[in-house]
Design a protein around this motif. Structure first.
Motif, PDB file in Angstrom:
ATOM      1  N   ARG A 110       0.892  -1.130   0.125  1.00  0.00           N
ATOM      2  CA  ARG A 110      -0.062  -0.021  -0.047  1.00  0.00           C
ATOM      3  C   ARG A 110       0.897   1.246   0.059  1.00  0.00           C
ATOM      4  NH1 ARG A 110      -3.054  -2.624   3.868  1.00  0.00           N
ATOM      5  NH2 ARG A 110      -2.365  -1.546   5.603  1.00  0.00           N
ATOM      6  N   HIS A 111       1.953   1.183   0.635  1.00  0.00           N
ATOM      7  CA  HIS A 111       2.789   2.458   0.983  1.00  0.00           C
ATOM      8  C   HIS A 111       3.412   2.684  -0.423  1.00  0.00           C
ATOM      9  CE1 HIS A 111       6.431   4.280   3.092  1.00  0.00           C
ATOM     10  NE2 HIS A 111       5.670   5.278   2.446  1.00  0.00           N
ATOM     11  N   GLN A 112       3.984   1.359  -1.097  1.00  0.00           N
ATOM     12  CA  GLN A 112       4.536   1.787  -2.324  1.00  0.00           C
ATOM     13  C   GLN A 112       3.560   2.275  -3.292  1.00  0.00           C
ATOM     14  OE1 GLN A 112       7.916   1.676  -3.118  1.00  0.00           O
ATOM     15  NE2 GLN A 112       8.121   1.331  -0.924  1.00  0.00           N
ATOM     16  N   ASN A 113       2.471   1.933  -3.181  1.00  0.00           N
ATOM     17  CA  ASN A 113       1.270   2.097  -4.344  1.00  0.00           C
ATOM     18  C   ASN A 113       1.109   3.799  -3.830  1.00  0.00           C
ATOM     19  OD1 ASN A 113       1.196  -0.404  -5.368  1.00  0.00           O
ATOM     20  ND2 ASN A 113      -1.009  -0.824  -4.419  1.00  0.00           N
ATOM     21  N   LEU A 114       0.848   4.255  -2.922  1.00  0.00           N
ATOM     22  CA  LEU A 114       0.830   5.673  -2.461  1.00  0.00           C
ATOM     23  C   LEU A 114       1.935   6.613  -3.064  1.00  0.00           C
ATOM     24  CD1 LEU A 114      -0.662   5.386   0.970  1.00  0.00           C
ATOM     25  CD2 LEU A 114      -1.795   5.993  -1.097  1.00  0.00           C
ATOM     26  N   LEU A 115       3.183   5.911  -2.747  1.00  0.00           N
ATOM     27  CA  LEU A 115       4.304   6.932  -3.162  1.00  0.00           C
ATOM     28  C   LEU A 115       4.492   7.074  -4.501  1.00  0.00           C
ATOM     29  CD1 LEU A 115       7.377   5.389  -0.925  1.00  0.00           C
ATOM     30  CD2 LEU A 115       5.943   7.745  -0.561  1.00  0.00           C
ATOM     31  N   ARG A 116       4.120   5.966  -5.278  1.00  0.00           N
ATOM     32  CA  ARG A 116       4.261   5.637  -6.629  1.00  0.00           C
ATOM     33  C   ARG A 116       3.327   7.037  -7.431  1.00  0.00           C
ATOM     34  NH1 ARG A 116       7.540   1.720  -8.985  1.00  0.00           N
ATOM     35  NH2 ARG A 116       6.482   2.154 -11.107  1.00  0.00           N
ATOM     36  N   GLN A 117       2.114   7.043  -6.894  1.00  0.00           N
ATOM     37  CA  GLN A 117       1.306   8.245  -7.355  1.00  0.00           C
ATOM     38  C   GLN A 117       1.677   9.564  -6.845  1.00  0.00           C
ATOM     39  OE1 GLN A 117      -3.100   6.737  -6.674  1.00  0.00           O
ATOM     40  NE2 GLN A 117      -2.021   5.339  -5.602  1.00  0.00           N
ATOM     41  N   GLN A 118       2.314   9.679  -5.787  1.00  0.00           N
ATOM     42  CA  GLN A 118       2.685  10.690  -5.425  1.00  0.00           C
ATOM     43  C   GLN A 118       3.742  11.444  -6.208  1.00  0.00           C
ATOM     44  OE1 GLN A 118       4.711  11.032  -1.275  1.00  0.00           O
ATOM     45  NE2 GLN A 118       3.046  12.549  -0.679  1.00  0.00           N
ATOM     46  N   GLU A 119       4.651  10.328  -6.571  1.00  0.00           N
ATOM     47  CA  GLU A 119       5.847  10.649  -7.297  1.00  0.00           C
ATOM     48  C   GLU A 119       5.372  11.246  -8.829  1.00  0.00           C
ATOM     49  OE1 GLU A 119       8.122   7.088  -7.423  1.00  0.00           O
ATOM     50  OE2 GLU A 119       8.821   7.346  -5.364  1.00  0.00           O
ATOM     51  N   LYS A 120       4.359  10.555  -9.213  1.00  0.00           N
ATOM     52  CA  LYS A 120       3.816  10.967 -10.488  1.00  0.00           C
ATOM     53  C   LYS A 120       2.836  12.348 -10.631  1.00  0.00           C
ATOM     54  CE  LYS A 120       5.335   7.612 -12.991  1.00  0.00           C
ATOM     55  NZ  LYS A 120       6.448   7.930 -13.902  1.00  0.00           N
ATOM     56  N   GLY A 121       2.904  12.924  -9.528  1.00  0.00           N
ATOM     57  CA  GLY A 121       2.208  14.519  -9.224  1.00  0.00           C
ATOM     58  C   GLY A 121       0.769  14.515  -8.997  1.00  0.00           C
ATOM     59  N   VAL A 122       0.039  13.053  -8.761  1.00  0.00           N
ATOM     60  CA  VAL A 122      -1.449  13.166  -8.164  1.00  0.00           C
ATOM     61  C   VAL A 122      -1.456  13.912  -6.994  1.00  0.00           C
ATOM     62  CG1 VAL A 122      -3.262  11.594  -7.853  1.00  0.00           C
ATOM     63  CG2 VAL A 122      -1.310  10.904  -9.525  1.00  0.00           C
ATOM     64  N   GLU A 123      -2.393  14.700  -7.262  1.00  0.00           N
ATOM     65  CA  GLU A 123      -2.728  15.529  -5.994  1.00  0.00           C
ATOM     66  C   GLU A 123      -4.066  14.963  -5.197  1.00  0.00           C
ATOM     67  OE1 GLU A 123      -1.979  20.096  -7.673  1.00  0.00           O
ATOM     68  OE2 GLU A 123      -3.020  18.732  -8.908  1.00  0.00           O
ATOM     69  N   LEU A 124      -4.867  14.402  -5.789  1.00  0.00           N
ATOM     70  CA  LEU A 124      -5.943  13.732  -5.231  1.00  0.00           C
ATOM     71  C   LEU A 124      -5.846  12.370  -5.376  1.00  0.00           C
ATOM     72  CD1 LEU A 124      -8.347  16.281  -6.684  1.00  0.00           C
ATOM     73  CD2 LEU A 124      -8.400  15.730  -4.175  1.00  0.00           C
ATOM     74  N   ILE A 125      -5.203  11.399  -4.396  1.00  0.00           N
ATOM     75  CA  ILE A 125      -4.680  10.259  -4.106  1.00  0.00           C
ATOM     76  C   ILE A 125      -5.664   9.328  -3.671  1.00  0.00           C
ATOM     77  CG2 ILE A 125      -3.061   8.452  -3.526  1.00  0.00           C
ATOM     78  CD1 ILE A 125      -0.841  10.837  -3.684  1.00  0.00           C
ATOM     79  N   PRO A 126      -6.124   8.338  -4.474  1.00  0.00           N
ATOM     80  CA  PRO A 126      -7.324   7.556  -3.683  1.00  0.00           C
ATOM     81  C   PRO A 126      -6.686   6.554  -2.605  1.00  0.00           C
ATOM     82  CG  PRO A 126      -6.585   6.607  -5.781  1.00  0.00           C
ATOM     83  CD  PRO A 126      -5.851   7.902  -5.788  1.00  0.00           C
ATOM     84  N   VAL A 127      -7.381   6.540  -1.459  1.00  0.00           N
ATOM     85  CA  VAL A 127      -7.183   5.557  -0.417  1.00  0.00           C
ATOM     86  C   VAL A 127      -8.259   4.716  -0.201  1.00  0.00           C
ATOM     87  CG1 VAL A 127      -5.152   6.949   0.599  1.00  0.00           C
ATOM     88  CG2 VAL A 127      -7.665   7.124   1.501  1.00  0.00           C
ATOM     89  N   GLY A 128      -8.091   3.528   0.364  1.00  0.00           N
ATOM     90  CA  GLY A 128      -9.259   2.505   0.552  1.00  0.00           C
ATOM     91  C   GLY A 128      -9.696   1.831  -0.916  1.00  0.00           C
ATOM     92  N   ASP A 129      -8.831   2.177  -1.912  1.00  0.00           N
ATOM     93  CA  ASP A 129      -9.006   1.202  -3.139  1.00  0.00           C
ATOM     94  C   ASP A 129      -8.324  -0.179  -3.082  1.00  0.00           C
ATOM     95  OD1 ASP A 129      -6.633   2.825  -3.252  1.00  0.00           O
ATOM     96  OD2 ASP A 129      -6.745   2.560  -5.413  1.00  0.00           O
ATOM     97  N   PHE A 130      -7.381  -0.199  -2.031  1.00  0.00           N
ATOM     98  CA  PHE A 130      -6.472  -1.392  -1.894  1.00  0.00           C
ATOM     99  C   PHE A 130      -7.129  -2.135  -1.163  1.00  0.00           C
ATOM    100  CE2 PHE A 130      -3.611  -4.133   0.458  1.00  0.00           C
ATOM    101  CZ  PHE A 130      -2.626  -4.407  -0.644  1.00  0.00           C
TER     102      PHE A 130
END
Length: 763
Positions: free
Chosen positions: A42-62
């Motif tokens: 989960r952490h890695q998935n969040l970081l990858r989205q953050q690195e791509k500049g996503v400002e509204l990152i989904p959580v709870g989809d995992f």
């Protein structure tokens, strides 16, 4: 303008998710280790989205298995057969619902709209729903407190959740919704109290045909939520198509509306221009395809966003993929072995998020800022368009020649049936399997040795033949009536054929989740499809030489190959499907010429490609059925064509199945607990039917009596001589011992019913 994402692949860059789950199920790691590994992913998935500049990152989809199952257990919807006593649902119970156990059958599984993702169907009726734990809140707090990410919790909306569930009558829909809405409000209130800025409420069922009565229910749902939580910012998210009742949708009391401008682009754009958009709402525009793997034309997307921005100001606009990215692989990074003109035109999840960010930057700071990227993008797409693989005149000419040809068998089914009965002389209720047998670690290792060049062709062929010989003997000892060779040479029922046809390419790490831990690596159809050489004849002929019993040849049908591949998007899906069908016709003819006179052409994904709009479905079904008949119609009357379908709600689909004109169709009935058989209580079917009498996705070995009951119900509704008996799907993922015991029980159940019917007839 902001960048947003709807959902990210759960599986991890290198399928760490799948490996952790299967290690836990095998007993190699304990629950604490599984929980720890899942958190890391989960952490890695969040970081990858953050690195791509996503400002509204989904959580709870995992999820540990499926997001619909997560919703069910959050609301305590655990059927009584799992012996649940309330409170948070244990992992043991959670996985029992998903996979079954020795004590209880698994919950039903079916397709998520028209994708290849399968969800676990929630069951109402046995328990009053009640919140067991607030899963979206847990995901939000973890991201915020551990990683400093202010996430956007994702939750399946009440209308979609109930629509995709079972266990209630049609007239009880509103009652069930009314039971759930207060629970949703409680979940959302907790999110608001903990400072959540935006909540994404997924309502993909809005894009289907929604009656006026249902629209009134939807309005009441969101009015109640809006009145209870007037300050909560809810993004009401739709995807996979356009919403026809647009004016009512945008008037709902929510702070944002998400629309698909890829798969519903034309309609949604027309609605937007005709009716406008509320000034007090955010529009989340899904402009990058969340379901295919080709790069977007940035120039075209720029023009699309420009059109949208004429109605919705940029400060009220989010740009995002058209749907969750769970339907595409994680990243193109590992795909260095593909041709340069292909790899430069690919975009997986990370690359799609990069495309979103590129457009956001362009609109924030000016198009000139991304002009270099746009020029390179257009050059890359043009290079692929001009590729010789996409411009094969011989394939296009062959398609033109069959345009006006009537595709049908030489004589009708009832006449063929008599010929086939005289040819095969099979007993009442013939037993068979769907095709594959367990692919053990030894089989997988042998394939790897061959692929790496450590084994010669002769070594590998000898190994495969030894597996075939062993399982032909097992089938004979079990007393099966029609045998299969076991498909030990095949990694995947689509990939195998794609590797042997022109027009396909294969990624190194392009995995996507199909169901549970089952991940598939869809082929990439990048060019015109053509037959090269026989693909299955060698193994089928060898297997046939080992037995006096009938041997089925096994192929995958054209619509399934299309729907389970990432198809090119520069020509119609119909054209691609017909190219595949023409290639398969040559394989069918090669099998027949080699003496394989039972041929199974599987179409488990035929219904999967069905458009979500009813007015578009007839056209799809017409060309999908035509493609099947294109592949199968040239064989002799004595050659028996089988097909197989699974988990796709056949209740209103039997007439289409009949149009395929297959001599025998095998269908899933186990996970739906025999509900499919009820179709025959109100309708009829005139061809052979293989009843899938046990669930191959569960390690559970069903009792003889269970399968007897399933068969007995079927033969009460239709003539017994129409039925075949088989598992509900292939046995590739099962263990050897459970497979043998399950098939032994299946044969015993069949013989018991067969004897009972014979005694009743006085013969």
């Amino acid at each position: 303008m902001k960048s947003s994402n709807l959902g990210y692949p759960r599986i991890g860059k290198n399928r760490e998710w799948k490996k952790a789950l299967e290690a836990f199920w095998a007993g190699s790691i304990d629950e604490a280790s599984l929980v720890q590994q899942m958190e890391q992913i989960r952490h890695q998935n969040l970081l990858r989205q953050q690195e791509k500049g996503v400002e509204l990152i989904p959580v709870g989809d995992f999820t540990y298995y499926d997001h619909m199952l997560d919703m069910a257990v959050m609301f305590g919807m655990v059927p009584k057969r799992y012996e649940y006593e309330g409170g948070p649902v244990s992992l043991a119970t959670y996985f029992a619902m998903a996979r079954g156990s020795k004590e209880a059958v698994a919950s039903e599984m079916t397709k998520w709209f028209n994708t290849n993702y399968h969800y676990i169907v929630p069951e109402f009726g046995e328990r009053q729903p009640a919140i067991t734990e607030n899963k979206p809140l847990q995901a939000y707090l973890e991201a915020k407190e551990k990683y400093g990410i202010i996430g956007k919790p994702v939750i399946v909306g009440p209308y979609t959740f109930v629509k995709l569930s079972k266990g209630y009558e049609k007239n009880e829909f509103e009652i069930i919704v009314d039971q759930l809405v207060p629970l949703y409000i409680d979940v959302l209130r907790e999110l608001e109290l903990h400072g959540v800025e935006w909540v994404q409420i997924d309502e993909p069922a809005f894009v289907r045909d929604v009656s006026e009565q249902e629209r009134a229910i939807i309005k009441r749902i969101y009015t109640q939520i809006g009145q209870a939580l007037p300050h909560l910012q809810c993004m009401l998210q739709t995807y996979f198509e356009a919403v026809d009742w647009y004016k009512e949708l945008v008037s709902l009391p929510v702070k944002g509306i998400g629309l698909d401008f890829v798969h519903g682009a034309k309609r949604n754009l027309t609605h937007l221009k005709t009716h406008g958009f509320p000034a007090d709402k955010i529009l989340a525009a899904g402009i990058i395809d969340g379901r295919n793997i080709w790069r977007a034309s940035i120039e075209e997307k720029w023009e699309l966003v420009n059109e949208i921005s004429e109605i919705v100001p940029l400060e009220k606009l989010w740009l995002q993929p058209s749907s969750s990215l769970l339907h595409v692989p994680v990243t193109v990074e590992a795909e260095s072995d593909l041709p340069e003109e292909v790899v430069s035109a690919l975009a997986f999840s990370d690359e799609k998020l990069g495309e979103v960010q590129l457009l956001v930057q362009g609109f924030r700071y000016g198009k000139y800022v991304i002009s270099k990227e746009i020029a390179q993008n257009e050059a890359d797409l043009l290079k692929l368009a001009l590729s010789p693989a996409r411009n094969r005149q011989d394939v296009k000419n062959a398609l033109r020649q069959i345009t006006a040809v009537k595709l049908e068998r030489s004589i009708p089914y009832l006449e063929r049936r008599e010929i086939q009965q005289n040819t095969w002389k099979l007993p009442l209720l013939p037993t068979t399997t769907i095709g594959s047998f367990p692919q053990t670690a030894e089989v997988r290792q042998a394939r790897q040795q061959f692929k790496k060049g450590n084994w010669t062709v002769e070594q590998y062929d000898a190994f495969i033949q030894a597996q075939i010989k062993e399982w032909v003997k097992i089938q004979e000892e079990l007393g099966l009536d029609v045998l299969v060779h076991g498909e030990f040479e095949r990694t995947d029922m689509v990939e195998y054929f794609g590797e042997k046809l022109d027009g396909f390419l294969f990624t190194k790490n392009g995995w996507v989740q199909s169901y549970g831990s089952r991940c598939v690596k869809p082929p990439v159809i990048y060019g015109d499809v053509e037959f090269v050489a026989p693909m299955t004849v060698k193994e089928s002929v060898f297997a046939k030489s080992l037995t006096a019993k009938p041997m089925k040849g096994m192929l995958t049908g054209p619509a399934t190959i299309l729907n389970w591949s990432f198809a090119r998007d520069d020509v119609s899906r119909q054209e691609v499907c017909e190219q595949i069908a023409l290639a398969l016709r040559k394989e069918v003819e090669a099998l027949e010429e080699a003496g394989i006179l039972m041929i199974q052409v599987d179409e488990p994904a035929l219904r999967e490609g069905l458009p979500l709009k009813k007015e578009e479905q007839a056209a799809y079904l017409e060309w999908a059925v035509r493609a099947f008949r294109l592949a199968t119609s040239t064989v002799a009357p004595s050659t028996q064509i089988h097909t197989h379908m699974c988990y796709c709600e056949f209740h209103d689909f039997m007439d289409v199945i009949s149009e395929l004109d297959a001599d025998v169709i095998s269908i899933e009935t186990s996970r739906s607990h025999g509900e499919l058989v009820s179709v025959f209580e109100t309708g009829t079917y005139d061809k052979g039917i293989g009843l899938g009498v046990y669930d191959i996705h569960s390690p559970r070995v069903p009792a003889v009596s269970e399968m007897e009951d399933m068969v007995a119900r079927g033969v009460q509704l239709l003539p017994p001589d129409q039925f075949w008996i088989n598992p509900d799907c292939g046995l590739k993922t099962r263990g050897r011992e459970e497979t043998v015991q399950s098939l032994r029980n299946m044969v015993a159940a069949t013989k018991a019913i067969r004897n009972r019917l014979t005694a009743q007839s006085g013969r």
